[in-house]
Design an enzyme around this catalytic site. Structure first.
Site, PDB file in Angstrom:
ATOM      1  CG  HIS A   1      -2.154   0.967   1.254  1.00  0.00           C
ATOM      2  ND1 HIS A   1      -2.145   2.260   0.862  1.00  0.00           N
ATOM      3  CD2 HIS A   1      -3.503   0.506   1.366  1.00  0.00           C
ATOM      4  CE1 HIS A   1      -3.215   2.584   0.699  1.00  0.00           C
ATOM      5  NE2 HIS A   1      -4.296   1.847   0.958  1.00  0.00           N
ATOM      6  CG  HIS A   2       2.337   4.755  -3.047  1.00  0.00           C
ATOM      7  ND1 HIS A   2       3.558   5.293  -2.447  1.00  0.00           N
ATOM      8  CD2 HIS A   2       2.406   5.456  -4.341  1.00  0.00           C
ATOM      9  CE1 HIS A   2       4.233   5.855  -3.189  1.00  0.00           C
ATOM     10  NE2 HIS A   2       3.435   6.106  -4.249  1.00  0.00           N
ATOM     11  CB  ALA A   3      -1.190   4.677   2.838  1.00  0.00           C
TER      12      ALA A   3
END
Length: 219
Positions: free
Chosen positions: A189-191
């Site tokens: 997840h890029h978060a």
């Protein structure tokens, strides 16, 4: 296992986390080949199995870096686990399904390998999705597709985009230029994980695979 809360207001990833979780929800995957020439030769000499060896490499690198251990707890609070355990798929040829079995991680490879063998002995013939109960929250998912040496792999998770833990998929190893290569895909997840972090994962996994004599130990 301790879950450490993250103070978002005092977190250097706050703007990135909020952007990729709320404004532009974004997960992505990267696939790279891991060279296992020497490692494969050595484990064959020792009579060891490749799958748990690769699971150990993956979990060892995951436990080095917080971005792979960051998630929401059952109360929806953001934080990270002190360490993770692997949950991995085992294929059932007779009915073409699989089970997901978890094993307690140990940084000592021979002890982890023993834990794996015990879980396989107890649960691999049970035709249930999750035959071993009590799976802890601090687990990562590893699966194997040993029939295809794929060049890319992507999972589409349809939820509210709050699943932050990486997912690992292994493919079929093959020979190229006198080297044995194995495709590995990582979905993140890029978060919580940027290109730098996933690149570091692959580099450190390759380092462990290349320097197997420092940790493989005796059977």
């Amino acid at each position: 296992m301790k879950f450490n809360l993250i103070d978002i207001e005092d977190w250097n990833r706050k703007p990135y986390f909020e952007h990729y979780l709320n404004a532009v929800r974004c997960t992505y995957s990267m696939t790279a080949n891991i060279e296992i020439t020497g490692l494969l030769r050595e484990i064959k000499l020792k009579g060891l199995k490749l799958y748990p060896t690769l699971i150990y490499i993956i979990t060892t690198v995951v436990n080095r870096h917080k971005e792979f251990r960051t998630c929401f707890d059952q109360k929806g609070k953001l934080g990270y686990w002190d360490s993770m355990n692997p949950s991995y798929t085992v294929f059932h040829k007779d009915n073409e399904t699989f089970s997901s079995i978890w094993t307690e991680y140990d940084e000592n490879f021979p002890r982890f390998y023993y834990n794996y063998l015990e879980d396989i002995r107890n649960y691999s013939d049970v035709l249930n999705f999750m035959p071993k109960t009590g799976e802890p929250a601090n687990t990562i998912n590893v699966s194997s597709i040993p029939w295809v040496n794929f060049t890319g792999f992507n999972l589409n998770i349809y939820n509210d985009a709050t699943y932050l833990i990486p997912i690992f998929t292994l493919g079929k190893y093959f020979q190229q230029d006198n080297k044995i290569l194995l495709p590995m895909s990582v979905q993140v997840h890029h978060a919580v994980c940027d290109g730098y972090h996933i690149s570091r994962f692959f580099n450190e996994a390759q380092e462990l695979a290349s320097n197997y004599e420092t940790w493989l130990g005796e059977k």
